[in-house]
Design an enzyme around this catalytic site. Structure first.
Site, PDB file in Angstrom:
ATOM      1  N   ASN A  82      -6.005  -2.707   2.484  1.00  0.00           N
ATOM      2  CA  ASN A  82      -5.942  -4.161   2.637  1.00  0.00           C
ATOM      3  C   ASN A  82      -7.351  -4.711   2.825  1.00  0.00           C
ATOM      4  OD1 ASN A  82      -3.163  -4.415   2.470  1.00  0.00           O
ATOM      5  ND2 ASN A  82      -2.845  -4.476   4.677  1.00  0.00           N
ATOM      6  N   ARG A 100       0.830  -1.213   0.000  1.00  0.00           N
ATOM      7  CA  ARG A 100       0.000   0.000   0.000  1.00  0.00           C
ATOM      8  C   ARG A 100       0.855   1.251   0.000  1.00  0.00           C
ATOM      9  NH1 ARG A 100      -3.240  -0.400   5.173  1.00  0.00           N
ATOM     10  NH2 ARG A 100      -1.278  -1.320   5.811  1.00  0.00           N
TER      11      ARG A 100
END
Length: 93
Positions: A40, A21
């Protein structure tokens, strides 16, 4: 000048716990002009939402599908839509 679009991508593989990320955010900032987030998901995927110029979003998608990402990407599913707005920069969620 390309049109503004919304890219929603779901990235499969070993993409959690490897900084995926954060690297996605860094890539979006490097491309410039993109807003959105990387998140996520409970099933092990990472969801990426990016809004901005089509060429910028396509560049981010190309990177998501490349071998330059952290971890291992087994596949990316994407949809294209019209921008909804409301994002302040590109966030990690």
């Amino acid at each position: 000048m390309s049109e503004d679009v919304r890219l929603v991508a779901w990235v499969r593989g070993h993409v959690q716990g490897v900084g995926f990320r954060w690297f996605t955010r860094a890539k979006a900032l490097e491309i410039g002009g993109l807003s959105g987030f990387a998140l996520n998901l409970a099933d092990g995927r990472v969801q990426v939402v990016a809004e901005g110029a089509r060429d910028g979003c396509e560049g981010l998608l190309d990177w998501l599908q490349s071998d330059d990402t952290p971890g291992r990407v087994d596949g990316v599913t994407e949809i294209w839509d019209t921008p909804r707005g409301g994002y302040d920069g590109f966030a990690v969620r």
